[in-house]
Design an enzyme around this catalytic site. Structure first.
Site, mmCIF file in Angstrom:
data_model
loop_
_atom_site.group_PDB
_atom_site.id
_atom_site.type_symbol
_atom_site.label_atom_id
_atom_site.label_comp_id
_atom_site.label_asym_id
_atom_site.label_seq_id
_atom_site.Cartn_x
_atom_site.Cartn_y
_atom_site.Cartn_z
ATOM 1 C CG ASN A 9 4.397 4.346 -0.125
ATOM 2 O OD1 ASN A 9 4.635 5.279 -0.721
ATOM 3 N ND2 ASN A 9 4.137 4.327 1.105
ATOM 4 C CD1 TRP A 10 6.856 2.183 -6.041
ATOM 5 C CD2 TRP A 10 7.410 3.511 -7.785
ATOM 6 N NE1 TRP A 10 6.397 1.563 -7.224
ATOM 7 C CE2 TRP A 10 6.710 2.467 -8.439
ATOM 8 C CE3 TRP A 10 7.837 4.524 -8.616
ATOM 9 C CZ2 TRP A 10 6.678 2.300 -9.568
ATOM 10 C CZ3 TRP A 10 7.845 4.460 -9.738
ATOM 11 C CH2 TRP A 10 7.220 3.525 -10.562
ATOM 12 C CE LYS A 11 7.334 3.529 2.504
ATOM 13 N NZ LYS A 11 7.570 3.028 3.817
ATOM 14 C CG HIS A 96 2.862 6.243 4.627
ATOM 15 N ND1 HIS A 96 3.887 6.137 5.439
ATOM 16 C CD2 HIS A 96 2.636 5.050 4.008
ATOM 17 C CE1 HIS A 96 4.427 5.066 5.357
ATOM 18 N NE2 HIS A 96 3.831 4.227 4.404
ATOM 19 C CD GLU A 98 7.464 5.938 5.617
ATOM 20 O OE1 GLU A 98 7.416 6.187 4.622
ATOM 21 O OE2 GLU A 98 7.976 4.818 6.090
ATOM 22 C CD GLU A 168 1.263 0.714 5.365
ATOM 23 O OE1 GLU A 168 2.037 0.105 4.717
ATOM 24 O OE2 GLU A 168 1.162 1.932 5.540
ATOM 25 N N GLY A 174 9.124 -1.015 6.941
ATOM 26 C CA GLY A 174 10.445 -0.588 6.721
ATOM 27 C C GLY A 174 11.788 -1.594 7.801
ATOM 28 N N GLY A 235 6.054 -1.166 0.330
ATOM 29 C CA GLY A 235 6.986 -0.259 0.118
ATOM 30 C C GLY A 235 8.310 -0.808 -0.338
ATOM 31 N N GLY A 236 9.383 -1.040 0.305
ATOM 32 C CA GLY A 236 10.586 -1.626 -0.238
ATOM 33 C C GLY A 236 10.542 -2.596 -1.134
HETATM 34 P P1 PGA Z 1 7.694 -1.519 3.744
HETATM 35 O O1 PGA Z 1 6.775 -0.305 3.790
HETATM 36 O O2 PGA Z 1 6.846 -2.341 2.746
HETATM 37 O O3 PGA Z 1 8.896 -0.870 3.231
HETATM 38 O O4 PGA Z 1 7.747 -1.680 5.049
HETATM 39 C C1 PGA Z 1 5.176 -0.409 3.693
HETATM 40 C C2 PGA Z 1 4.537 1.179 3.745
HETATM 41 O O5 PGA Z 1 5.114 1.933 4.171
HETATM 42 O O6 PGA Z 1 3.417 1.194 3.144
#
Ligand code: PGA
Length: 256
Positions: A9-11, A96, A98, A168, A174, A235-236
């Site tokens: 997930n590149w956000k 998600h 977020e 999650e 994050g 994510g990251g």
């Molecule tokens: P993260 O994010 O690996 O940066 O903690 C995961 C996600 O939100 O899918």
């Protein structure tokens, strides 16, 4: 039995050049693992086409980070399932944390999105997870079950087969603090049992449940070695092809 599934997930990261380089890097570095592990990358909407092109014939899936539930019309700024399919998307992240906690999406909205996505033949990655205060108050099970019950309401078992659940915990996303492998396993098992009660044992045994939240190369193996952890939503660490490929390798090893 359940093929591991690692999603990136590149956000709201990358630019057009980085997105293409990253996609090419992922396709190259994990080429030999794609028969053992399903891999998808989810770039921002505006780079989906370029990333699709960069992936080329490699068996890396393309996913979007969200979708809207209406088919078309006056919904400024939104993207439909038809548009995602048209551009070559297979997967779509829905619900998600977020989107739930920054943008304010409700279980009811997420349910509408899941329904149209499975009807359209997209493969949703359906995200759920509790806030830190909910965990501290002993409400993890209640919150997660409610997210599943409301999110998947009205979706038949046949349609639900398209869905991957991503557990999650919001406090782990994050933050650099991942859930301890046993904490993840406990919730994954609870989710699987809940799916068995909502649907049936067979489907519960089949559905893939990813873990997400500060998953990194150095914890991927131990997370993936948990019996009910079938994959990772990253994510990251998905923004570096080497790190992401190392996690795909760890998943392949863990489920040998
Ligand atoms: P993260 O994010 O690996 O940066 O903690 C995961 C996600 O939100 O899918």
């Amino acid at each position: 039995m359940r093929k591991p599934f690692i999603g990136g997930n590149w956000k709201m990261n990358t630019d057009s050049k980085d997105a293409v380089e990253l996609a090419k890097g992922v396709a190259q570095k994990c080429a030999s693992l794609l028969d053992k592990v399903d891999v998808s990358v989810c770039p921002p909407f505006v780079y989906l086409a370029a990333v699709k092109n960069a992936i080329g014939s490699a068996k890396v899936g393309l996913g979007a980070q969200d979708v809207y539930f209406e088919a078309k019309g006056a919904f400024t700024g939104e993207i439909s399932c038809t548009m995602l399919k048209d551009i070559g998307c297979k997967d779509v992240i829905i619900g998600h944390s977020e989107r739930r906690h920054v943008i304010g999406e409700t279980n009811e909205l997420i349910n509408k999105k899941l329904i149209v996505a499975v009807e359209a033949g997209l493969l949703p990655i359906f995200c759920i997870g509790e806030l830190l205060e909910e965990r501290n108050a002993g409400k993890t099970e209640k919150v997660v079950k409610e997210q599943i019950q409301k999110g998947m309401a009205g979706i038949t078992v046949e349609k639900a087969k398209a869905i991957t659940i991503a557990y999650e915990p919001v406090w782990a996303i994050g933050t650099g603090v991942n859930a301890a492998p046993q904490q993840a396993q406990d919730v994954h098992l609870m989710i699987r049992q809940f799916i068995a009660s909502m649907y049936n044992e067979d489907f519960a045994a089949q559905i893939r449940i990813q873990y997400g939240g500060s998953a990194k190369p150095d914890n991927a193996a131990v997370l993936m070695s948990q019996p009910d952890v079938d994959g990772l939503l990253v994510g990251g660490a998905s923004l570096k092809a080497d790190d992401f490929a190392a996690m795909i390798k760890a998943a392949a090893e863990a489920k040998k």
